[in-house]
Design a protein around this motif. Structure first.
Motif, mmCIF file in Angstrom:
data_model
loop_
_atom_site.group_PDB
_atom_site.id
_atom_site.type_symbol
_atom_site.label_atom_id
_atom_site.label_comp_id
_atom_site.label_asym_id
_atom_site.label_seq_id
_atom_site.Cartn_x
_atom_site.Cartn_y
_atom_site.Cartn_z
ATOM 1 N N ASN A 1 -48.402 -35.270 -22.375
ATOM 2 C CA ASN A 1 -48.525 -36.563 -21.485
ATOM 3 C C ASN A 1 -49.068 -36.013 -21.081
ATOM 4 O O ASN A 1 -49.509 -34.977 -20.916
ATOM 5 C CB ASN A 1 -47.240 -36.203 -20.172
ATOM 6 N N VAL A 2 -50.128 -37.546 -20.487
ATOM 7 C CA VAL A 2 -51.413 -37.037 -19.718
ATOM 8 C C VAL A 2 -51.414 -37.664 -18.604
ATOM 9 O O VAL A 2 -51.429 -38.631 -18.460
ATOM 10 C CB VAL A 2 -51.906 -37.989 -21.072
ATOM 11 N N LEU A 3 -51.830 -36.591 -17.181
ATOM 12 C CA LEU A 3 -51.690 -37.174 -15.629
ATOM 13 C C LEU A 3 -53.466 -36.864 -15.120
ATOM 14 O O LEU A 3 -53.750 -35.801 -15.907
ATOM 15 C CB LEU A 3 -51.352 -37.065 -14.947
ATOM 16 N N LEU A 4 -53.983 -38.252 -15.244
ATOM 17 C CA LEU A 4 -55.723 -38.007 -14.279
ATOM 18 C C LEU A 4 -55.961 -38.601 -12.968
ATOM 19 O O LEU A 4 -55.219 -40.042 -13.357
ATOM 20 C CB LEU A 4 -56.983 -39.448 -15.735
ATOM 21 N N ILE A 5 -56.376 -38.219 -12.688
ATOM 22 C CA ILE A 5 -56.209 -38.166 -11.006
ATOM 23 C C ILE A 5 -57.244 -37.626 -10.761
ATOM 24 O O ILE A 5 -58.609 -37.461 -10.914
ATOM 25 C CB ILE A 5 -55.792 -37.935 -10.047
ATOM 26 N N MET A 6 -57.938 -39.340 -10.629
ATOM 27 C CA MET A 6 -59.505 -39.536 -10.425
ATOM 28 C C MET A 6 -59.332 -40.053 -8.337
ATOM 29 O O MET A 6 -59.034 -40.904 -8.315
ATOM 30 C CB MET A 6 -60.284 -40.435 -10.966
ATOM 31 N N THR A 7 -60.316 -39.390 -7.733
ATOM 32 C CA THR A 7 -61.279 -39.620 -6.643
ATOM 33 C C THR A 7 -62.011 -40.512 -6.785
ATOM 34 O O THR A 7 -62.975 -41.003 -7.621
ATOM 35 C CB THR A 7 -60.968 -38.690 -5.771
ATOM 36 N N ALA B 1 -52.437 -31.928 -16.967
ATOM 37 C CA ALA B 1 -52.655 -32.796 -16.140
ATOM 38 C C ALA B 1 -54.431 -32.445 -15.812
ATOM 39 O O ALA B 1 -55.273 -31.351 -15.409
ATOM 40 C CB ALA B 1 -52.300 -32.963 -14.736
ATOM 41 N N ILE B 2 -55.754 -33.597 -14.768
ATOM 42 C CA ILE B 2 -56.458 -33.122 -15.135
ATOM 43 C C ILE B 2 -56.510 -33.700 -13.229
ATOM 44 O O ILE B 2 -56.353 -35.263 -12.963
ATOM 45 C CB ILE B 2 -57.426 -34.087 -15.776
ATOM 46 N N PHE B 3 -57.678 -33.411 -12.483
ATOM 47 C CA PHE B 3 -57.888 -33.620 -11.466
ATOM 48 C C PHE B 3 -59.436 -34.022 -11.105
ATOM 49 O O PHE B 3 -60.589 -33.126 -11.578
ATOM 50 C CB PHE B 3 -57.667 -32.345 -9.882
#
Length: 478
Positions: A60-66, A307-309
């Motif tokens: 799975n790929v989770l990308l969190i972008m502020t 996961a990427i933040f």
């Protein structure tokens, strides 16, 4: 690791419930609760197992972008995020937005390409990008279930649903109330925006368990900490770390800077007040990250989720008299970035390679495997330890404002060369800057305007390199 299109093109085969803080609670108290969260996370992990993988083993790929979060002075108020991504993953302190403006940067994340290649040069030109050549399109083609919640693009017509996503709730800018396109239905939402994104993310992950053999891609894009800097009610009076000005904040002689920087001055009292509210909005993002990872643990998905933040661009807190993004200076282009993928990305590590937003799509493609983009990406897979670069291109054509006529720059680990261009004759250089970042990390002394030619760099060679970089594509890009 599965061999990817990128290798071939380069010639190589804390659990714990969210803690709410009352008015005046010190920011350092959040650190103590982060430790308790880590302990609780281990208990949850034992109860639900180490995690499940998609049937074919793809992550799975989770990308969190502020939004507008600078690299320094912001992560301190996000202890739960630091626990998951810092202790649980790798920190990339030399991560840059190649064009430090919302829409161009997001287009670079989606496409893996520099602005001069994907064509989204302003916040109003998202429709210029060919959506076929995006990571979401590539993932959809190889069987991923795609979701996006939060901000998509500035200037995007909310009546138009995002392409290549199976589930979505894209929002206008702001905190509350907001307008959303929720799976094709336009509605007004009074729930605090970050909490709304959190709830949709949890629902997406839980619903994905009904198709557990299908891997998913999920992007969460917050307004925070962008203006209007509106903290959620529990955090409106919470204390934040004290502001620590740098020499760039007290720079009084700016004759070495271009005219638009010389003419700019800010009220530092107002800057500090905005900074406080920015940091308070990030506390809600911290809660969101915690809740999302709790859900990943309960559903058994942490071990096989990349996961990427990160943030789309930075923001100046009065450095050089500027309260802005879109400029070439460090607080504008350098943004926070963390990545975790148990068993593939080292936990608790720091990787000081030059990396950038154009590397996000190639990294995801590398992790997934089996993706061969018809249009070459300019970025590189961060997962490949052999990939390194000597410099990065950053660029901005300035068309979004009269404030800056446009610029491009060569950024290395030790130096920064910047060219500013005439707004009419766009190839004519009107000002140059060069900073020795080892001796002058705050970019206060332009060596090309200090009256000492003995310390000048080889500008002809730098300018030729920059001209080539501004025309690069694919493997020819830095």
């Amino acid at each position: 690791m599965v061999a990817s299109f990128w290798h071939m093109s380069r010639g190589r085969s804390p659990g714990g419930g969210p803690r709410r803080y009352g008015s005046g609670a010190p920011w350092c108290e959040r650190l103590a609760w982060a430790a308790l969260a880590a302990l609780a996370a281990s208990v949850v992990l034992l109860a639900f197992g180490a995690g499940t993988a998609a049937a074919d083993g793809r992550p799975n790929v989770l990308l969190i972008m502020t939004h507008d979060q600078r690299a320094d002075g912001t992560m301190e108020v996000m202890p739960k995020t630091l626990q998951w991504f810092g202790s649980g993953g790798t920190h990339y302190p030399q991560f840059f937005a190649t064009t430090p403006l919302c829409c161009p940067s997001r287009a670079s994340v989606f496409s893996g390409r520099y602005t001069h290649n994907h064509g989204v040069r302003t916040n109003d030109s998202a429709n210029v990008m060919d959506q076929r050549f995006t990571i979401q399109a590539y993932l959809k083609a190889v069987g991923y279930r795609n979701g996006i919640f939060g901000k998509y693009f500035n200037g995007w017509n909310l009546l138009q649903s995002p392409q290549w996503f199976d589930d979505w709730a894209i929002t206008t800018a702001g905190y509350t109330p907001i307008r959303v396109n929720e799976r094709g239905t336009i509605k007004s939402i009074t729930q605090y925006a970050t909490s709304y994104i959190r709830d949709n993310a949890i629902n997406f992950i839980e619903q994905s368990e009904n198709q557990d053999a299908t891997p998913w891609f999920l992007e969460l894009a917050t307004t925070a900490p962008h203006s209007p800097f509106t903290p959620d009610t529990p955090y409106q009076g919470v204390s934040v770390p004290p502001f620590s000005p740098t020499p760039a904040n007290s720079e009084t002689d700016k004759r070495d800077k271009p005219p638009h920087v010389q003419a700019s001055n800010v009220d530092m009292t107002a800057v500090e007040a905005e900074r406080t509210k920015q940091l308070r909005t990030l506390m809600s993002v911290d809660d969101m990250v915690q809740s999302v990872f709790q859900t990943l643990e309960v559903t058994g998905e942490t071990s096989n989720t990349l996961a990427i933040f990160m943030s789309d661009n930075g923001f100046l807190w009065g450095e050089h008299g500027l309260r802005a993004k879109g400029v070439a200076y460090d607080p504008s282009v350098r943004v926070p970035m963390y990545m975790r993928w148990p068993g593939h990305v080292v936990a608790g590590a720091t990787d000081s390679r030059l990396v950038a937003n154009i590397d996000i799509a190639p990294t995801i493609a590398d992790a997934v495997g089996g993706i061969a983009p018809p249009v070459p990406m300019d970025g590189r897979s961060i997962l490949d330890p052999m990939q390194s670069r000597t410099h990065l291109l950053t660029e901005h054509d300035g068309v979004f404002t009269d404030y800056d006529p446009g610029w491009a720059a060569i950024r290395t680990l030790t130096s920064h060369y910047i060219e500013h261009y005439d707004p009419i004759e766009v190839q004519r250089i009107v000002h140059r800057e060069y900073y020795d970042l080892m001796a002058d990390p705050f970019e206060t002394e332009n060596l090309l305007a200090d009256g000492n030619p003995a310390n000048d760099p080889p500008t002809a060679a730098l300018s030729a390199q920059l001209a080539a970089d501004r025309d690069c594509a694919g493997a020819n890009c830095p």
